[in-house]
Every structure is written in C-alpha cells, then in structure tokens.
Design an enzyme around this catalytic site. Sequence first.
Site, PDB file in Angstrom:
ATOM      1  N   TYR A  13      58.970  67.612  78.578  1.00  0.00           N
ATOM      2  CA  TYR A  13      59.126  66.177  78.841  1.00  0.00           C
ATOM      3  C   TYR A  13      58.055  65.373  78.097  1.00  0.00           C
ATOM      4  O   TYR A  13      58.351  64.370  77.440  1.00  0.00           O
ATOM      5  CB  TYR A  13      59.048  65.915  80.337  1.00  0.00           C
ATOM      6  CG  TYR A  13      59.107  64.452  80.711  1.00  0.00           C
ATOM      7  CD1 TYR A  13      60.279  63.711  80.538  1.00  0.00           C
ATOM      8  CD2 TYR A  13      57.990  63.795  81.224  1.00  0.00           C
ATOM      9  CE1 TYR A  13      60.334  62.367  80.877  1.00  0.00           C
ATOM     10  CE2 TYR A  13      58.038  62.447  81.564  1.00  0.00           C
ATOM     11  CZ  TYR A  13      59.209  61.742  81.393  1.00  0.00           C
ATOM     12  OH  TYR A  13      59.254  60.407  81.715  1.00  0.00           O
ATOM     13  N   LYS A  55      58.421  62.468  74.982  1.00  0.00           N
ATOM     14  CA  LYS A  55      57.896  61.105  75.067  1.00  0.00           C
ATOM     15  C   LYS A  55      56.899  60.819  73.949  1.00  0.00           C
ATOM     16  O   LYS A  55      56.819  59.693  73.448  1.00  0.00           O
ATOM     17  CB  LYS A  55      57.253  60.884  76.439  1.00  0.00           C
ATOM     18  CG  LYS A  55      58.264  60.866  77.584  1.00  0.00           C
ATOM     19  CD  LYS A  55      59.307  59.778  77.378  1.00  0.00           C
ATOM     20  CE  LYS A  55      60.336  59.720  78.481  1.00  0.00           C
ATOM     21  NZ  LYS A  55      61.333  58.643  78.292  1.00  0.00           N
TER      22      LYS A  55
END
Length: 429
Positions: free
Chosen positions: A304, A308
């Site tokens: 994750y 980002k």
Amino acid sequence: MGRGWLRDRGEQPQPRRGVRAVRASPAPAARPGGTRRARPCRPQGRPGHAASAAGGSRAARLLPGGVRGCRGALPAPAPPRPLRCRDLGRGGGCVRAREAPRGGGPRFSSSSFLCPLTAPAQTSSRSLPRPPVFPTQNGKVAIVTGGAKGIGYQTVKHLARLGMHVIIAGNSESEGQEAVRKIQEEILTGKVEFLYCDLASMKSIRQFVQRFRAKDCPLHVLVNNAGVMLVPEKKTEDGFEEHFGLNYLGHFLLTNLLLDALKQSGTHSHNARIITVSSATHYVGKLHLNDLQSRCSYSPHGAYAQSKLALVLFTYRLQHLLTANGSYVTANVVDPGVVNTDLYKHVCWVVKVVKWMTSWLLFKTPEEGASTSIYAAVSPEMEGAGGCYLYNEERTKSADVAYDEELQRRLWTESCKMVGIFDESSRVL
C-alpha cells in the site's frame, strides 16, 4: 468549532466562568464580501517557501489576482506557463525546505503505519475552520474515480454544487447510480452521471475512455481518487499486485489516455487540473523497481505504501513533462489525512474496535477529507501551480525520495511498458 473561527468572523470569544475578562482592542473591519483578513505579513526568503520547522510559520499562499497572501505579501504576476511548485526551489517540490514545516503532512513511523490511528501529527478535524467558498464552475466537466462513496462522493457532490458536470468513474453500477440519485435529489440543478470503470482492468479503463470520448465533451478536472488499502495478496486480471495495479497503474493509464482532452480544455488563464489522492503513508514507502509486484515478499502495508509513493513520483514527473510540452495543464497530489471511510475494512479486528471507539475524535469525516481535493480542483489560489503536495489545503513537503528525478523517470518508463503505451517522455528529453 475552534475559538480561532470566532476571531476570523470579527467576534470576540466570551471569557470562561471564573476567568477575568481582558479588554480587547476593537476587531479589524472585515473585508468587503466577508473574506478573511490576512494576518500581519512577515517577509520570507523566497516567495512560496515555508519557513523552517523551528519558526512554525505556514507556507505563503497565492490569492486570487496573483497576490501572495499572508507571510510575504509579495506581488506574484500570473506566469505565462503553468507554474510548477518545483520551480520554487531546486530539487523539486512545492516546499523545498531542509525540514518539513509545521502543519505539513504527518510523519509516520513503522509502528504508527501498522495502526493508522496512532498517527501523531494529525490535526483534529473538529478544530478545522469552515470550508471556504469557491467560485462557480459552470460549464466545466470533471471526472472523479471512486466517486460513489467516501471522499470521492463528497468531492463529486461539492463540485456538482459549484455547477460542474461531474462523471463518476466506478466499478459498481448499483453504488454509482445510487450516488447519482442522492446527489441529484439534494442538488436539484446538479449534473452528475455514472460511467463504469474498473481500475483493476486495463481493458475496462480503455473502454471507459472510449465512452467518454463518444460524449464529445471537454474535460477540465480529473480527480484520481479511488483506491484499496491493506487488502490480502491478490492479482488484478492483468496480473498486477492489486495495490500497485489499481491504486497506481490504473490511474497512470487513465490519466495518460485522457491527457489530450485535458490539454484541449486548458487555457492560459484557466488551466485544466489533475488531482491525485495519495497518503501520508508514502513517507514510509519504498519503491522496489526490481519487484514492483511484491512477488519476493508480500506485505499489505508495504504494498500500500509503495503504491502511494508511486503516485507522488508519478505526479511530479507528469508535471515536468506537461511543463516541457508547454501544456496548460497542472498536476498536483493531495493527502486527505486520516479519514473515516470503508478503506479500513481490511485492518485487524483490534484496529477496527479502536477505530469504532475513537473515530469521532481522531478521524476526519469524508467531507473534511475531501476538502483538499476540492481545493486543488477549483481554488483560484492553485491556478497555474503544479507539482505540489497538499495537506489540509496547504502546500508542504513530501518524502525526500519523491524528489529523486531519476527515480521518477525510471518509474514512468517502466509504467509505460506495463500498461502498454508509448513513452511520451522520450520525445521531450
């Protein structure tokens, strides 16, 4: 509501019981139209830079008409081409200070990232001022990915209220149509529609772009908002790790396929805008160019954070290419903060319990989380400004690694190969 909000309105807060009242000087007269009165300005070394962390002052902001606001009050005429925030300091980034200014994006340690509830630098949403009033956007068209719920839904609703024609791009027909119905009931003049787009499928993204082009309408704003967080290891239909494939590659392809429409809509005085939603977790993210799919060792937290960070690198590289081509399009990345949305459905049950007990205090509402995306999409202060990292509607500094131009270039080239498009940067450089 914070006491500072009363001062902004020109009112004096009442003293608490048992506290001796102190006579205050008369409040300064409000500006015509009810706008906030700027605080006394302190000269800055360079326009647009934040002061050092020790000073704690906030970055100067561009006001409508090209006048730089509080903390500088220096004239800033509109640039002939989109102003990159990277131009404000060598090495890139809207705020290129040695240290992040106070009020900037929250810094995450490894332990706080595992449990987002412990993020220490989050500003309490209850102390935030009322949202500003933005100019109407009649005649403009926006696309918002993941606009059927959460932050995306609030972004769509606010843009529609300002008069924009908003297209929700989502992977659930039922949720999308329900969002359209609710917004149209609340905003009778709102023009909102839904088009199916599964960001985990390169084929679906291309079909979405074809359907949009068939409408023969302009595109002024693209908000790359959709995403997944901390999902178990899973592959998209194209074989990509889901965080990287949906959060990053899906938006990478969508943005590139819509660039022509954005360039045609942008003008010298009104640039088209690309807003990409990242996260403070990019501060602890690491980009593994040799293993972008996390095949060697999968961690939902690491995957994750990497996706980002990739979005921030992508935004900075995109703005560089847009400026080099002389396009009237700007690209910025926003950090919404810790927001109470469905993204936390994959966290462990302990975190869910803590979130349920403390969300009213520690989390922003989806409406508050959407404020920075809306600000980046329509604020006159952001006209012509690109390559910025925005948090709480302030320009601040992203992770140091995000300014590595060689890393930006290599990620862009590799991403073009993955999604099967021509690398336009080879024509620029």
